[in-house]
Design a protein around this motif. Structure first.
Motif, PDB file in Angstrom:
ATOM      1  N   MET A   1      23.980 -52.035 -56.492  1.00  0.00           N
ATOM      2  CA  MET A   1      25.226 -52.300 -57.202  1.00  0.00           C
ATOM      3  C   MET A   1      25.888 -51.016 -57.704  1.00  0.00           C
ATOM      4  O   MET A   1      27.108 -50.962 -57.862  1.00  0.00           O
TER       5      MET A   1
ATOM      6  N   TRP B   1      16.749 -52.616 -50.476  1.00  0.00           N
ATOM      7  CA  TRP B   1      17.583 -53.764 -50.823  1.00  0.00           C
ATOM      8  C   TRP B   1      17.104 -54.465 -52.098  1.00  0.00           C
ATOM      9  O   TRP B   1      17.878 -55.152 -52.771  1.00  0.00           O
TER      10      TRP B   1
ATOM     11  N   THR C   1      24.385 -62.393 -45.461  1.00  0.00           N
ATOM     12  CA  THR C   1      24.490 -61.341 -46.464  1.00  0.00           C
ATOM     13  C   THR C   1      23.582 -61.668 -47.647  1.00  0.00           C
ATOM     14  O   THR C   1      23.490 -62.820 -48.084  1.00  0.00           O
ATOM     15  N   TYR C   2      22.925 -60.635 -48.159  1.00  0.00           N
ATOM     16  CA  TYR C   2      21.979 -60.819 -49.262  1.00  0.00           C
ATOM     17  C   TYR C   2      22.675 -60.691 -50.612  1.00  0.00           C
ATOM     18  O   TYR C   2      22.345 -61.390 -51.567  1.00  0.00           O
ATOM     19  N   TYR C   3      23.633 -59.753 -50.679  1.00  0.00           N
ATOM     20  CA  TYR C   3      24.471 -59.609 -51.865  1.00  0.00           C
ATOM     21  C   TYR C   3      25.930 -59.727 -51.439  1.00  0.00           C
ATOM     22  O   TYR C   3      26.280 -59.451 -50.290  1.00  0.00           O
ATOM     23  N   SER C   4      26.775 -60.088 -52.372  1.00  0.00           N
ATOM     24  CA  SER C   4      28.215 -60.124 -52.136  1.00  0.00           C
ATOM     25  C   SER C   4      28.893 -59.720 -53.436  1.00  0.00           C
ATOM     26  O   SER C   4      28.597 -60.268 -54.494  1.00  0.00           O
ATOM     27  N   ALA C   5      29.761 -58.722 -53.355  1.00  0.00           N
ATOM     28  CA  ALA C   5      30.388 -58.237 -54.591  1.00  0.00           C
ATOM     29  C   ALA C   5      31.701 -57.522 -54.278  1.00  0.00           C
ATOM     30  O   ALA C   5      31.938 -57.103 -53.151  1.00  0.00           O
TER      31      ALA C   5
ATOM     32  N   TRP D   1      25.890 -51.973 -47.188  1.00  0.00           N
ATOM     33  CA  TRP D   1      27.163 -52.621 -47.460  1.00  0.00           C
ATOM     34  C   TRP D   1      28.012 -52.520 -46.204  1.00  0.00           C
ATOM     35  O   TRP D   1      28.039 -51.473 -45.553  1.00  0.00           O
TER      36      TRP D   1
ATOM     37  N   ARG E   1      27.868 -50.075 -54.820  1.00  0.00           N
ATOM     38  CA  ARG E   1      29.039 -50.965 -54.706  1.00  0.00           C
ATOM     39  C   ARG E   1      30.124 -50.555 -55.690  1.00  0.00           C
ATOM     40  O   ARG E   1      31.317 -50.547 -55.346  1.00  0.00           O
TER      41      ARG E   1
ATOM     42  N   TYR F   1      26.502 -57.339 -48.356  1.00  0.00           N
ATOM     43  CA  TYR F   1      25.377 -56.417 -48.171  1.00  0.00           C
ATOM     44  C   TYR F   1      24.331 -57.126 -47.322  1.00  0.00           C
ATOM     45  O   TYR F   1      23.918 -58.247 -47.630  1.00  0.00           O
TER      46      TYR F   1
ATOM     47  N   ARG G   1      20.536 -56.950 -45.409  1.00  0.00           N
ATOM     48  CA  ARG G   1      19.239 -56.281 -45.324  1.00  0.00           C
ATOM     49  C   ARG G   1      18.917 -55.945 -43.869  1.00  0.00           C
ATOM     50  O   ARG G   1      19.299 -56.680 -42.947  1.00  0.00           O
TER      51      ARG G   1
ATOM     52  N   GLU H   1      18.202 -53.680 -56.922  1.00  0.00           N
ATOM     53  CA  GLU H   1      19.549 -54.211 -57.147  1.00  0.00           C
ATOM     54  C   GLU H   1      20.417 -53.253 -57.956  1.00  0.00           C
ATOM     55  O   GLU H   1      21.627 -53.151 -57.722  1.00  0.00           O
TER      56      GLU H   1
END
Length: 216
Positions: A176, A169, A212-216, A115, A179, A193, A195, A172
């Motif tokens: 999370m 990564w 970015t692979y995740y966004s939160a 992150w 996060r 996030y 990788r 999940e």
């Protein structure tokens, strides 16, 4: 070591010694940041550890003393927060804090990711303290690091950046979980996030293109 730029050599040697110092301090008791923030004198411990470093790496120790002149000259900035607070660290580009215990994958494994938290420089010390303490307590990921006050020619942002690493990564749920913990620490704005795969490929976010692979 002829032909090597003395300044670059001294910087590299100092970085190696700081890793060595943190490892040895932890073996003996408190972390460096605990000694500094609690106002505990650790000069004698530093002398003992440097003597051991000199036995293990005599050429590196000599290069370090040639640059700084004495153990006292190394100790004084450490006592004031070098290697502990981002705003007071000018000898290295990053401060790193690993979580306790063994980990199946390290931060350099291609399965790992992180992150990315960007904060104004004036808020960096407090933000890092929160992330560092949670990492030490094992409540975040496998490691964390923060950029420092040392100017980095490769930096793409004027803000301070904090990386919070997770081991996989693809996990999940764990990504999370970290996060959500960061959100409870006060990092409520949306963050990305990335990788390690993209980092190793030299891929960075640009206008109209995100990696970015995740966004939160």
């Amino acid at each position: 070591m002829s032909g090597i730029d003395p300044e670059a050599l001294a910087d590299a040697v100092y970085g190696i010694f700081e890793i060595y110092l943190n490892r040895e301090l932890r073996r003996r008791g408190p972390y460096l940041f605990e000694l500094v923030e609690q106002g505990i004198d650790f000069k004698e411990k530093l002398r003992e550890i440097f003597s051991r470093f000199r036995e293990d790496y005599p050429e590196l120790a000599d290069a370090l003393l040639k640059r700084f002149g004495s153990i006292d000259a190394i100790y004084a900035p450490l006592r004031e927060g070098e290697g502990v607070s981002p705003s007071k660290t000018t000898r290295t580009y990053w401060i790193v804090q690993d979580a306790p215990g063994p980990h199946e994958r390290g931060v350099d494994d291609e399965r790992a990711g992180k992150w990315l938290i960007f904060v104004p420089a004036g808020e960096a010390d407090e933000a890092w303290r929160k992330v560092r303490n949670e990492t030490v307590e094992g409540r975040l990921g496998i490691s964390a690091k923060v950029s420092t006050a040392r100017p980095d020619p490769d930096s793409r942002d004027e803000r301070t950046v904090i990386y919070v690493y997770t081991k996989d990564w693809a996990d999940e749920a764990d990504v999370m979980r970290v996060r959500e913990r960061l959100r409870k620490l006060g990092f409520k704005e949306r963050i990305g996030y990335k990788r390690n795969i993209e980092t190793f490929r030299g891929e960075y976010s640009e206008e109209g293109r995100k990696v970015t692979y995740y966004s939160a």
